[in-house]
Write a protein that holds these residues in place. Sequence first.
Motif, PDB file in Angstrom:
ATOM      1  N   ASP A  85     -58.625 104.813  39.683  1.00  0.00           N
ATOM      2  CA  ASP A  85     -57.421 104.274  38.613  1.00  0.00           C
ATOM      3  C   ASP A  85     -57.943 103.069  37.787  1.00  0.00           C
ATOM      4  N   ILE A  86     -59.014 103.350  37.080  1.00  0.00           N
ATOM      5  CA  ILE A  86     -59.549 102.304  36.285  1.00  0.00           C
ATOM      6  C   ILE A  86     -58.842 102.616  34.965  1.00  0.00           C
ATOM      7  N   VAL A  87     -58.342 101.439  34.399  1.00  0.00           N
ATOM      8  CA  VAL A  87     -58.059 101.695  33.008  1.00  0.00           C
ATOM      9  C   VAL A  87     -58.080 100.387  32.365  1.00  0.00           C
ATOM     10  N   VAL A  88     -58.263 100.277  30.944  1.00  0.00           N
ATOM     11  CA  VAL A  88     -58.263  99.045  30.151  1.00  0.00           C
ATOM     12  C   VAL A  88     -57.225  99.296  29.085  1.00  0.00           C
ATOM     13  N   ASP A  89     -56.488  98.737  28.839  1.00  0.00           N
ATOM     14  CA  ASP A  89     -55.637  98.854  27.522  1.00  0.00           C
ATOM     15  C   ASP A  89     -56.363  99.020  26.233  1.00  0.00           C
ATOM     16  N   PHE A  92     -57.790  96.310  24.415  1.00  0.00           N
ATOM     17  CA  PHE A  92     -58.670  95.343  24.805  1.00  0.00           C
ATOM     18  C   PHE A  92     -60.105  96.023  25.132  1.00  0.00           C
ATOM     19  N   ARG A  93     -60.093  97.366  24.944  1.00  0.00           N
ATOM     20  CA  ARG A  93     -61.308  98.049  25.187  1.00  0.00           C
ATOM     21  C   ARG A  93     -62.854  97.548  24.369  1.00  0.00           C
ATOM     22  N   LYS A  94     -63.983  97.924  24.861  1.00  0.00           N
ATOM     23  CA  LYS A  94     -65.236  97.635  24.070  1.00  0.00           C
ATOM     24  C   LYS A  94     -65.551  96.000  24.159  1.00  0.00           C
ATOM     25  N   ALA A  95     -64.894  95.425  25.238  1.00  0.00           N
ATOM     26  CA  ALA A  95     -64.992  93.818  25.232  1.00  0.00           C
ATOM     27  C   ALA A  95     -65.482  93.468  26.708  1.00  0.00           C
ATOM     28  N   GLN A  96     -65.935  94.337  27.467  1.00  0.00           N
ATOM     29  CA  GLN A  96     -66.568  94.053  28.638  1.00  0.00           C
ATOM     30  C   GLN A  96     -65.490  93.758  29.669  1.00  0.00           C
ATOM     31  N   LEU A  97     -64.303  94.193  29.488  1.00  0.00           N
ATOM     32  CA  LEU A  97     -63.301  93.932  30.530  1.00  0.00           C
ATOM     33  C   LEU A  97     -63.268  95.109  31.518  1.00  0.00           C
ATOM     34  N   GLY A  98     -63.789  96.381  31.195  1.00  0.00           N
ATOM     35  CA  GLY A  98     -63.890  97.281  32.374  1.00  0.00           C
ATOM     36  C   GLY A  98     -64.888  96.940  32.952  1.00  0.00           C
ATOM     37  N   LYS A  99     -65.986  96.439  32.689  1.00  0.00           N
ATOM     38  CA  LYS A  99     -67.118  95.924  33.232  1.00  0.00           C
ATOM     39  C   LYS A  99     -66.887  94.927  34.220  1.00  0.00           C
ATOM     40  N   LYS A 100     -65.997  93.961  33.868  1.00  0.00           N
ATOM     41  CA  LYS A 100     -65.590  92.828  34.785  1.00  0.00           C
ATOM     42  C   LYS A 100     -64.742  93.551  35.904  1.00  0.00           C
ATOM     43  N   GLU A 123     -67.015 113.434  32.468  1.00  0.00           N
ATOM     44  CA  GLU A 123     -68.349 113.230  32.280  1.00  0.00           C
ATOM     45  C   GLU A 123     -68.402 112.211  30.976  1.00  0.00           C
ATOM     46  N   ASP A 124     -67.640 112.337  29.939  1.00  0.00           N
ATOM     47  CA  ASP A 124     -67.541 111.079  29.048  1.00  0.00           C
ATOM     48  C   ASP A 124     -67.460 109.688  29.661  1.00  0.00           C
ATOM     49  N   ASN A 125     -67.299 109.341  30.678  1.00  0.00           N
ATOM     50  CA  ASN A 125     -66.877 108.133  31.075  1.00  0.00           C
ATOM     51  C   ASN A 125     -68.357 107.624  31.873  1.00  0.00           C
ATOM     52  N   ALA A 126     -69.185 108.641  32.125  1.00  0.00           N
ATOM     53  CA  ALA A 126     -70.357 108.365  33.153  1.00  0.00           C
ATOM     54  C   ALA A 126     -71.415 107.264  32.454  1.00  0.00           C
ATOM     55  N   PHE A 128     -70.340 104.669  30.900  1.00  0.00           N
ATOM     56  CA  PHE A 128     -69.781 103.420  31.284  1.00  0.00           C
ATOM     57  C   PHE A 128     -70.044 102.880  32.570  1.00  0.00           C
ATOM     58  N   TYR A 129     -69.807 104.078  33.614  1.00  0.00           N
ATOM     59  CA  TYR A 129     -70.226 103.430  34.907  1.00  0.00           C
ATOM     60  C   TYR A 129     -71.766 103.200  35.032  1.00  0.00           C
ATOM     61  N   GLU A 130     -72.496 104.112  34.371  1.00  0.00           N
ATOM     62  CA  GLU A 130     -73.918 103.637  34.525  1.00  0.00           C
ATOM     63  C   GLU A 130     -74.274 102.343  34.002  1.00  0.00           C
ATOM     64  N   LYS A 131     -73.556 102.060  32.885  1.00  0.00           N
ATOM     65  CA  LYS A 131     -73.711 100.408  32.511  1.00  0.00           C
ATOM     66  C   LYS A 131     -73.424  99.541  33.501  1.00  0.00           C
ATOM     67  N   CYS A 132     -72.661  99.918  34.580  1.00  0.00           N
ATOM     68  CA  CYS A 132     -71.920  99.050  35.463  1.00  0.00           C
ATOM     69  C   CYS A 132     -72.695  99.054  36.986  1.00  0.00           C
TER      70      CYS A 132
HETATM   71  C1  LIG Z   1     -63.627 103.734  30.577  1.00  0.00           C
HETATM   72  C2  LIG Z   1     -62.987 102.039  30.315  1.00  0.00           C
HETATM   73  C3  LIG Z   1     -62.280 101.679  31.396  1.00  0.00           C
HETATM   74  C4  LIG Z   1     -63.892 101.554  29.530  1.00  0.00           C
HETATM   75  O1  LIG Z   1     -63.481 100.139  29.581  1.00  0.00           O
HETATM   76  P1  LIG Z   1     -64.166  99.086  28.428  1.00  0.00           P
HETATM   77  O2  LIG Z   1     -63.543  97.647  28.617  1.00  0.00           O
HETATM   78  O3  LIG Z   1     -63.713  99.507  27.021  1.00  0.00           O
HETATM   79  O4  LIG Z   1     -65.574  99.042  28.957  1.00  0.00           O
HETATM   80  P2  LIG Z   1     -66.504  97.756  28.531  1.00  0.00           P
HETATM   81  O5  LIG Z   1     -66.283  97.233  27.430  1.00  0.00           O
HETATM   82  O6  LIG Z   1     -66.480  96.932  29.859  1.00  0.00           O
HETATM   83  O7  LIG Z   1     -67.970  98.399  28.832  1.00  0.00           O
HETATM   84  C5  LIG Z   1     -69.032  98.296  29.295  1.00  0.00           C
HETATM   85  C6  LIG Z   1     -70.397  98.913  28.866  1.00  0.00           C
HETATM   86  O8  LIG Z   1     -70.098 100.577  28.664  1.00  0.00           O
HETATM   87  C7  LIG Z   1     -70.003 100.907  27.396  1.00  0.00           C
HETATM   88  N1  LIG Z   1     -69.054 102.007  27.479  1.00  0.00           N
HETATM   89  C8  LIG Z   1     -67.713 101.864  27.748  1.00  0.00           C
HETATM   90  N2  LIG Z   1     -67.069 102.870  27.554  1.00  0.00           N
HETATM   91  C9  LIG Z   1     -68.147 103.829  27.257  1.00  0.00           C
HETATM   92  C10 LIG Z   1     -68.106 105.436  27.031  1.00  0.00           C
HETATM   93  N3  LIG Z   1     -67.116 106.002  27.113  1.00  0.00           N
HETATM   94  N4  LIG Z   1     -69.274 105.828  26.500  1.00  0.00           N
HETATM   95  C11 LIG Z   1     -70.618 105.296  26.517  1.00  0.00           C
HETATM   96  N5  LIG Z   1     -70.598 103.804  26.799  1.00  0.00           N
HETATM   97  C12 LIG Z   1     -69.377 103.460  27.019  1.00  0.00           C
HETATM   98  C13 LIG Z   1     -69.728  99.915  26.420  1.00  0.00           C
HETATM   99  O9  LIG Z   1     -70.213 100.064  25.210  1.00  0.00           O
HETATM  100  C14 LIG Z   1     -70.332  98.652  27.160  1.00  0.00           C
HETATM  101  O10 LIG Z   1     -71.679  98.811  26.920  1.00  0.00           O
HETATM  102  P3  LIG Z   1     -72.739  97.251  26.699  1.00  0.00           P
HETATM  103  O11 LIG Z   1     -72.651  96.597  28.104  1.00  0.00           O
HETATM  104  O12 LIG Z   1     -73.974  97.688  26.386  1.00  0.00           O
HETATM  105  O13 LIG Z   1     -72.074  96.564  25.702  1.00  0.00           O
HETATM  106  C15 LIG Z   1     -61.770 102.481  28.814  1.00  0.00           C
HETATM  107  O14 LIG Z   1     -62.356 103.125  27.757  1.00  0.00           O
HETATM  108  C16 LIG Z   1     -60.536 103.298  29.626  1.00  0.00           C
HETATM  109  O15 LIG Z   1     -59.871 102.430  30.035  1.00  0.00           O
HETATM  110  N6  LIG Z   1     -60.485 104.491  29.173  1.00  0.00           N
HETATM  111  C17 LIG Z   1     -59.445 105.182  29.524  1.00  0.00           C
HETATM  112  C18 LIG Z   1     -59.136 105.491  30.983  1.00  0.00           C
HETATM  113  C19 LIG Z   1     -60.293 106.225  31.650  1.00  0.00           C
HETATM  114  O16 LIG Z   1     -60.950 107.156  31.122  1.00  0.00           O
HETATM  115  N7  LIG Z   1     -60.399 105.558  32.858  1.00  0.00           N
HETATM  116  C20 LIG Z   1     -61.843 105.956  33.717  1.00  0.00           C
HETATM  117  C21 LIG Z   1     -61.099 106.732  34.849  1.00  0.00           C
HETATM  118  S1  LIG Z   1     -62.710 107.498  35.429  1.00  0.00           S
END
Ligand SMILES: CC(C)(COP(=O)(O)OP(=O)(O)OC[C@H]1O[C@@H](n2cnc3c(N)ncnc32)[C@H](O)[C@@H]1OP(=O)(O)O)[C@@H](O)C(=O)NCCC(=O)NCCS
Length: 145
Positions: A85-89, A92-100, A123-126, A128-132
């Motif tokens: 249940d990971i979600v960022v408003d 507020f996305r693309k500001a490193q909050l998800g990573k935190k 698959e689309d979110n992979a 993001f998790y790789e960056k984590c």
């Molecule tokens: C996925 C989600 C949690 C990412 O949150 P976020 O705060 O935007 O992510 P961050 O800003 O912390 O991103 C960290 C890094 O990942 C990258 N990234 C984030 N989402 C990405 C995506 N979908 N594809 C590729 N890269 C992505 C960012 O560019 C950033 O890269 P950087 O460190 O090189 O600058 C957010 O987009 C979200 O809430 N999505 C809707 C709900 C959802 O799908 N949740 C996941 C369920 S598994």
Amino acid sequence: MAEIRIRAVEAEDGDNGFFKILSQLTHAPVVPRAKFAELVRKERADGSRTTIVAVTAEGSVVATGAVMMEHKYIRGGGICGHIEDIVVDSEFRKAQLGKKIISKLVEISREKGCYKVILDCAEDNAPFYEKCGFEKKECQMALYF
Ligand SMILES: CC(C)(COP(=O)(O)OP(=O)(O)OC[C@H]1O[C@@H](n2cnc3c(N)ncnc32)[C@H](O)[C@@H]1OP(=O)(O)O)[C@@H](O)C(=O)NCCC(=O)NCCS
């Protein structure tokens, strides 16, 4: 980004946008106040699930995530963490909050003695998790009721 604090979920978060945020992930109707307070109390008492929230200085919830502890019989009674249940408003996305949020959940998993932390994602979110720091492993199977 304005001041954002990450902490464990509290009963008042139900009135401060918690369900609005979760609704950006999936169907998440508001849980009535008393029931939500009871769920939060149980989570604290039980310790097998930790839900965290990111809140603004005004107290609005802008992100959330959770980790659950699975006590196994393998690995000498090891513990596997499951991130859920990971979600960022959207604002507020693309500001490193998800990573935190992920980093905090990983820290909690380490403190609780997990030998690994896993999660399922689209698959689309992979990336993001790789960056984590996560890597792709095997595949997911599901059977819905
Ligand atoms: C996925 C989600 C949690 C990412 O949150 P976020 O705060 O935007 O992510 P961050 O800003 O912390 O991103 C960290 C890094 O990942 C990258 N990234 C984030 N989402 C990405 C995506 N979908 N594809 C590729 N890269 C992505 C960012 O560019 C950033 O890269 P950087 O460190 O090189 O600058 C957010 O987009 C979200 O809430 N999505 C809707 C709900 C959802 O799908 N949740 C996941 C369920 S598994």
